[in-house]
Design a protein around this motif. Sequence first.
Motif, PDB file in Angstrom:
ATOM      1  N   ALA A 197       0.814  -1.226   0.000  1.00 33.46           N
ATOM      2  CA  ALA A 197       0.000   0.000   0.000  1.00 33.46           C
ATOM      3  C   ALA A 197       0.848   1.277   0.000  1.00 33.46           C
ATOM      4  N   PRO A 198       1.896   1.378   0.846  1.00 31.93           N
ATOM      5  CA  PRO A 198       2.718   2.603   0.812  1.00 31.93           C
ATOM      6  C   PRO A 198       3.410   2.808  -0.529  1.00 31.93           C
ATOM      7  N   VAL A 199       3.855   1.698  -1.143  1.00 38.53           N
ATOM      8  CA  VAL A 199       4.522   1.790  -2.442  1.00 38.53           C
ATOM      9  C   VAL A 199       3.556   2.274  -3.509  1.00 38.53           C
ATOM     10  N   VAL A 200       2.347   1.687  -3.500  1.00 38.29           N
ATOM     11  CA  VAL A 200       1.332   2.084  -4.476  1.00 38.29           C
ATOM     12  C   VAL A 200       0.934   3.543  -4.276  1.00 38.29           C
ATOM     13  N   ALA A 201       0.808   3.954  -3.009  1.00 37.75           N
ATOM     14  CA  ALA A 201       0.436   5.345  -2.721  1.00 37.75           C
ATOM     15  C   ALA A 201       1.502   6.305  -3.238  1.00 37.75           C
ATOM     16  N   LEU A 202       2.779   5.973  -2.994  1.00 42.48           N
ATOM     17  CA  LEU A 202       3.865   6.820  -3.480  1.00 42.48           C
ATOM     18  C   LEU A 202       3.888   6.853  -4.999  1.00 42.48           C
ATOM     19  N   LEU A 203       3.690   5.685  -5.615  1.00 43.02           N
ATOM     20  CA  LEU A 203       3.672   5.616  -7.074  1.00 43.02           C
ATOM     21  C   LEU A 203       2.540   6.458  -7.640  1.00 43.02           C
ATOM     22  N   ALA A 204       1.380   6.428  -6.971  1.00 42.36           N
ATOM     23  CA  ALA A 204       0.238   7.222  -7.432  1.00 42.36           C
ATOM     24  C   ALA A 204       0.557   8.713  -7.382  1.00 42.36           C
ATOM     25  N   VAL A 205       1.237   9.141  -6.309  1.00 43.98           N
ATOM     26  CA  VAL A 205       1.616  10.551  -6.180  1.00 43.98           C
ATOM     27  C   VAL A 205       2.613  10.938  -7.272  1.00 43.98           C
ATOM     28  N   VAL A 206       3.586  10.076  -7.515  1.00 46.09           N
ATOM     29  CA  VAL A 206       4.601  10.353  -8.530  1.00 46.09           C
ATOM     30  C   VAL A 206       3.966  10.446  -9.919  1.00 46.09           C
ATOM     31  N   VAL A 207       3.036   9.544 -10.212  1.00 43.36           N
ATOM     32  CA  VAL A 207       2.363   9.553 -11.517  1.00 43.36           C
ATOM     33  C   VAL A 207       1.552  10.838 -11.681  1.00 43.36           C
ATOM     34  N   GLY A 208       0.830  11.222 -10.636  1.00 41.06           N
ATOM     35  CA  GLY A 208       0.056  12.462 -10.707  1.00 41.06           C
ATOM     36  C   GLY A 208       0.941  13.675 -10.895  1.00 41.06           C
ATOM     37  N   PHE A 209       2.074  13.705 -10.182  1.00 42.40           N
ATOM     38  CA  PHE A 209       3.025  14.802 -10.325  1.00 42.40           C
ATOM     39  C   PHE A 209       3.616  14.847 -11.730  1.00 42.40           C
ATOM     40  N   ALA A 210       3.965  13.671 -12.262  1.00 44.36           N
ATOM     41  CA  ALA A 210       4.539  13.605 -13.610  1.00 44.36           C
ATOM     42  C   ALA A 210       3.533  14.093 -14.647  1.00 44.36           C
ATOM     43  N   ALA A 211       2.269  13.729 -14.473  1.00 44.14           N
ATOM     44  CA  ALA A 211       1.233  14.165 -15.414  1.00 44.14           C
ATOM     45  C   ALA A 211       1.050  15.679 -15.346  1.00 44.14           C
ATOM     46  N   PHE A 212       1.065  16.227 -14.130  1.00 42.79           N
ATOM     47  CA  PHE A 212       0.944  17.675 -13.959  1.00 42.79           C
ATOM     48  C   PHE A 212       2.086  18.411 -14.652  1.00 42.79           C
ATOM     49  N   THR A 213       3.300  17.891 -14.484  1.00 45.54           N
ATOM     50  CA  THR A 213       4.467  18.485 -15.125  1.00 45.54           C
ATOM     51  C   THR A 213       4.370  18.382 -16.642  1.00 45.54           C
ATOM     52  N   ALA A 214       3.868  17.251 -17.127  1.00 48.30           N
ATOM     53  CA  ALA A 214       3.805  17.005 -18.571  1.00 48.30           C
ATOM     54  C   ALA A 214       2.850  17.958 -19.288  1.00 48.30           C
ATOM     55  N   VAL A 215       1.769  18.381 -18.613  1.00 42.40           N
ATOM     56  CA  VAL A 215       0.785  19.246 -19.279  1.00 42.40           C
ATOM     57  C   VAL A 215       1.102  20.726 -19.096  1.00 42.40           C
ATOM     58  N   THR A 216       2.061  21.052 -18.223  1.00 42.95           N
ATOM     59  CA  THR A 216       2.380  22.463 -17.977  1.00 42.95           C
ATOM     60  C   THR A 216       2.844  23.201 -19.233  1.00 42.95           C
ATOM     61  N   PRO A 217       3.677  22.603 -20.112  1.00 44.28           N
ATOM     62  CA  PRO A 217       4.041  23.311 -21.354  1.00 44.28           C
ATOM     63  C   PRO A 217       2.825  23.686 -22.198  1.00 44.28           C
ATOM     64  N   ILE A 218       1.835  22.818 -22.241  1.00 45.66           N
ATOM     65  CA  ILE A 218       0.611  23.128 -22.992  1.00 45.66           C
ATOM     66  C   ILE A 218      -0.100  24.314 -22.352  1.00 45.66           C
ATOM     67  N   PHE A 219      -0.143  24.331 -21.027  1.00 47.58           N
ATOM     68  CA  PHE A 219      -0.785  25.433 -20.320  1.00 47.58           C
ATOM     69  C   PHE A 219      -0.035  26.744 -20.541  1.00 47.58           C
ATOM     70  N   ASN A 220       1.294  26.685 -20.652  1.00 48.45           N
ATOM     71  CA  ASN A 220       2.077  27.890 -20.949  1.00 48.45           C
ATOM     72  C   ASN A 220       1.684  28.478 -22.307  1.00 48.45           C
ATOM     73  N   VAL A 221       1.572  27.615 -23.310  1.00 52.88           N
ATOM     74  CA  VAL A 221       1.158  28.067 -24.644  1.00 52.88           C
ATOM     75  C   VAL A 221      -0.254  28.637 -24.584  1.00 52.88           C
ATOM     76  N   TYR A 222      -1.114  27.969 -23.875  1.00 56.73           N
ATOM     77  CA  TYR A 222      -2.518  28.393 -23.722  1.00 56.73           C
ATOM     78  C   TYR A 222      -2.591  29.792 -23.106  1.00 56.73           C
ATOM     79  N   THR A 223      -1.801  30.016 -22.063  1.00 52.14           N
ATOM     80  CA  THR A 223      -1.828  31.308 -21.364  1.00 52.14           C
ATOM     81  C   THR A 223      -1.363  32.439 -22.269  1.00 52.14           C
ATOM     82  N   VAL A 224      -0.285  32.217 -23.020  1.00 50.23           N
ATOM     83  CA  VAL A 224       0.217  33.256 -23.919  1.00 50.23           C
ATOM     84  C   VAL A 224      -0.780  33.529 -25.048  1.00 50.23           C
ATOM     85  N   LEU A 225      -1.396  32.483 -25.588  1.00 52.31           N
ATOM     86  CA  LEU A 225      -2.425  32.675 -26.614  1.00 52.31           C
ATOM     87  C   LEU A 225      -3.586  33.496 -26.074  1.00 52.31           C
ATOM     88  N   LEU A 226      -3.999  33.208 -24.857  1.00 49.39           N
ATOM     89  CA  LEU A 226      -5.090  33.961 -24.246  1.00 49.39           C
ATOM     90  C   LEU A 226      -4.687  35.409 -24.007  1.00 49.39           C
TER      91      LEU A 226
END
Length: 269
Positions: free
Chosen positions: A228-257
């Motif tokens: 359970a602790p390993v899965v919980a940590l992995l879930a946090v890491v995956v969520g963090f990685a996904a957040f980081t991965a979409v940030t470049p798209i959000f940067n482009v979105y903000t400048v376009l707006l």
Amino acid sequence: MRSRGMKGVDWAAHEDPSAMQSATLSPILLLRRSFELVGPIYWPLLILTSSSHIAFFVVGLTSPSLGMILSLLLLAYVLVGAPILTGAAFWLVDQHLKQRTPLLGNSLDQAFSKAVPLIFGSLLVNLISSLGMQLFVFPGIYCRVRLAFTLCAIALEDKGATEGLGYSWNLVRGRWWGVFWAFLVVVLIFGISILLLPFVVAILGATLAAVVTGGNTDIIGLALLVWAPVVALLAVVVGFAAFTAVTPIFNVYTVLLFRSLQQLKGQAA
């Protein structure tokens, strides 16, 4: 030649208007355009955004076990480094919109030359928004939307910290709901997807435990307890990685707006 829109907001015709799309506040159109544009600059943007995200992640994950001094240093990096890197990302996106070939080093040079206003502008936005959140939440949301383009104004229009605040405030005037909706939709799209990922990881972990143990409920329970602790940590890491991965798209979105609002102000002048 410049045309003046609302007080405090100047709209300039850019050197390559064909690089800019028709002004719109539609979140779907802006998001689609962001995906179309981000490809060539995705990795440089990811480099700029990931370092501050990693620092924030380390502080949040390990601060109880780290020494106070190290935690404060990492937090200071997030508060000081993040605005500079965000300014660099906005400049890089803007150069790409103008059909130039932006370099990562050039974007950092530009941002470091404006480090002081970027840092103080970010601190002022956070302070004003935080104070507003104490007043029944909505004033904080209202201020956050009105000041959302402060760093864009500093990085792309050479404004100072307080000038950037005023520029953003006037830029959003009369279009608060449109800007709020534009940000809300993209945050919901990305946010819900990112929030669901940890649950997917947890379900996959439980499924894997069931397969490995052959469906024995007693062994499954023990396996889940151990992992359970390993899965919980992995879930946090995956969520963090996904957040980081979409940030470049959000940067482009903000400048376009940001550029769309400038064009709309120019058209309204």
